[in-house]
Design a protein around this motif. Structure first.
Motif, PDB file in Angstrom:
ATOM      1  N   TYR A  43       0.848  -1.191   0.000  1.00  0.00           N
ATOM      2  CA  TYR A  43       0.000   0.000   0.000  1.00  0.00           C
ATOM      3  C   TYR A  43       0.881   1.238   0.000  1.00  0.00           C
ATOM      4  N   ILE A  44       0.639   2.117  -0.949  1.00  0.00           N
ATOM      5  CA  ILE A  44       1.385   3.371  -1.046  1.00  0.00           C
ATOM      6  C   ILE A  44       0.564   4.462  -0.379  1.00  0.00           C
ATOM      7  N   HIS A  45       0.947   4.824   0.836  1.00  0.00           N
ATOM      8  CA  HIS A  45       0.246   5.930   1.484  1.00  0.00           C
ATOM      9  C   HIS A  45       0.543   7.227   0.748  1.00  0.00           C
ATOM     10  N   HIS A  46       1.821   7.475   0.483  1.00  0.00           N
ATOM     11  CA  HIS A  46       2.186   8.636  -0.326  1.00  0.00           C
ATOM     12  C   HIS A  46       3.634   8.526  -0.771  1.00  0.00           C
ATOM     13  N   ILE A  47       3.919   9.163  -1.889  1.00  0.00           N
ATOM     14  CA  ILE A  47       5.284   9.397  -2.358  1.00  0.00           C
ATOM     15  C   ILE A  47       5.344  10.858  -2.784  1.00  0.00           C
ATOM     16  N   LEU A  48       6.195  11.632  -2.140  1.00  0.00           N
ATOM     17  CA  LEU A  48       6.306  13.059  -2.419  1.00  0.00           C
ATOM     18  C   LEU A  48       7.723  13.369  -2.889  1.00  0.00           C
ATOM     19  N   VAL A  49       7.828  14.067  -3.997  1.00  0.00           N
ATOM     20  CA  VAL A  49       9.130  14.484  -4.512  1.00  0.00           C
ATOM     21  C   VAL A  49       9.098  15.992  -4.724  1.00  0.00           C
ATOM     22  N   ALA A  50      10.085  16.682  -4.177  1.00  0.00           N
ATOM     23  CA  ALA A  50      10.172  18.137  -4.303  1.00  0.00           C
ATOM     24  C   ALA A  50      11.506  18.525  -4.920  1.00  0.00           C
ATOM     25  N   ASP A  51      11.485  19.610  -5.671  1.00  0.00           N
ATOM     26  CA  ASP A  51      12.700  20.202  -6.228  1.00  0.00           C
ATOM     27  C   ASP A  51      13.241  21.166  -5.174  1.00  0.00           C
ATOM     28  N   VAL A  52      14.274  20.735  -4.468  1.00  0.00           N
ATOM     29  CA  VAL A  52      14.768  21.485  -3.313  1.00  0.00           C
ATOM     30  C   VAL A  52      15.325  22.838  -3.751  1.00  0.00           C
ATOM     31  N   GLY A  53      14.874  23.863  -3.076  1.00  0.00           N
ATOM     32  CA  GLY A  53      15.373  25.202  -3.357  1.00  0.00           C
ATOM     33  C   GLY A  53      14.583  25.958  -4.400  1.00  0.00           C
ATOM     34  N   LYS A  54      13.739  25.258  -5.165  1.00  0.00           N
ATOM     35  CA  LYS A  54      12.908  25.951  -6.150  1.00  0.00           C
ATOM     36  C   LYS A  54      11.775  26.652  -5.418  1.00  0.00           C
ATOM     37  N   THR A  55      11.557  27.907  -5.697  1.00  0.00           N
ATOM     38  CA  THR A  55      10.663  28.724  -4.874  1.00  0.00           C
ATOM     39  C   THR A  55       9.391  29.148  -5.594  1.00  0.00           C
ATOM     40  N   THR A  56       8.981  28.427  -6.631  1.00  0.00           N
ATOM     41  CA  THR A  56       7.760  28.832  -7.324  1.00  0.00           C
ATOM     42  C   THR A  56       6.545  28.751  -6.414  1.00  0.00           C
TER      43      THR A  56
END
Length: 200
Positions: A43-56
């Motif tokens: 079961y995939i509760h969540h997978i979160l990927v962020a572009d670190v430092g990008k401030t949009t």
């Protein structure tokens, strides 16, 4: 958090540099490439990927982060801003869907994509649950649709999680006596102008 879950936090590499990403999708598979999903005890509760430092835009927004009396969420809002822009975010019933950064539709006049720079650092945080009694090895695959160079005139898009139940008390419980009900969130405060190109 599920007591049986595995929490994974790590940096990711291999995404296109200085490109315009039109869509992104994360899927979990076993070593032979077959789906690692709830039918197979994963079961995939969540997978979160962020572009670190990008401030949009921060990768998540909660209505109670705007209320100073909620000290925890209000402080967390600064952390969310610092983490970076949301890149690919999936979970539970939306785990098989792609994040769409390009405005779709023949009548759309908006040109948008998730813009990457040179040598961007991406951070992944995931919660995966194994409901089988034996260990299972799971791999995370990324599927991307992108243009190798940034086209002129495109808007820079990113994904944002909106928490309708707020972040002050994540233990949300539905009403006991009402099998059908509506829940209305508090107001979300947008810190900048923008356009919604896709939602789910």
């Amino acid at each position: 958090m599920d007591p049986n879950s595995e929490i994974i936090v790590r940096t990711l590499k291999g995404f296109p540099n200085n490109a315009a990403l039109l869509s992104g999708k994360l899927v979990t598979v076993f070593e032979d490439g077959s789906p690692a999903d709830y039918e197979h005890g994963v079961y995939i509760h969540h997978i979160l990927v962020a572009d670190v430092g990008k401030t949009t835009f921060p990768f998540a927004l909660c209505p109670d982060t705007q209320v100073k009396k909620y000290v925890g969420p209000w402080t967390a809002s600064f952390v969310l801003d610092a983490v970076g822009a949301g890149f690919i975010q999936v979970g539970n019933d939306a785990v098989n869907g792609a994040n769409i950064y390009a405005a779709r539709g023949k009548d759309s006049s908006i040109k948008s994509a998730f813009m990457t720079g040179f040598n961007d650092m991406f951070l992944m945080e995931a919660e995966i649950v194994n409901y089988r009694p034996d260990n299972q090895t799971v791999y995370i695959n990324a599927e991307l649709e992108y243009l190798p160079e940034k086209p002129e005139g495109y808007l820079d898009a990113s994904t944002v999680i909106f928490s309708a139940t707020g972040c002050n008390n994540p233990g949300y419980k539905p009403p006991n006596q009402n099998p059908q009900y509506n829940h209305t969130s508090e107001d979300f405060v947008m810190k900048q102008d923008g356009t919604i190109v896709n939602m789910r």
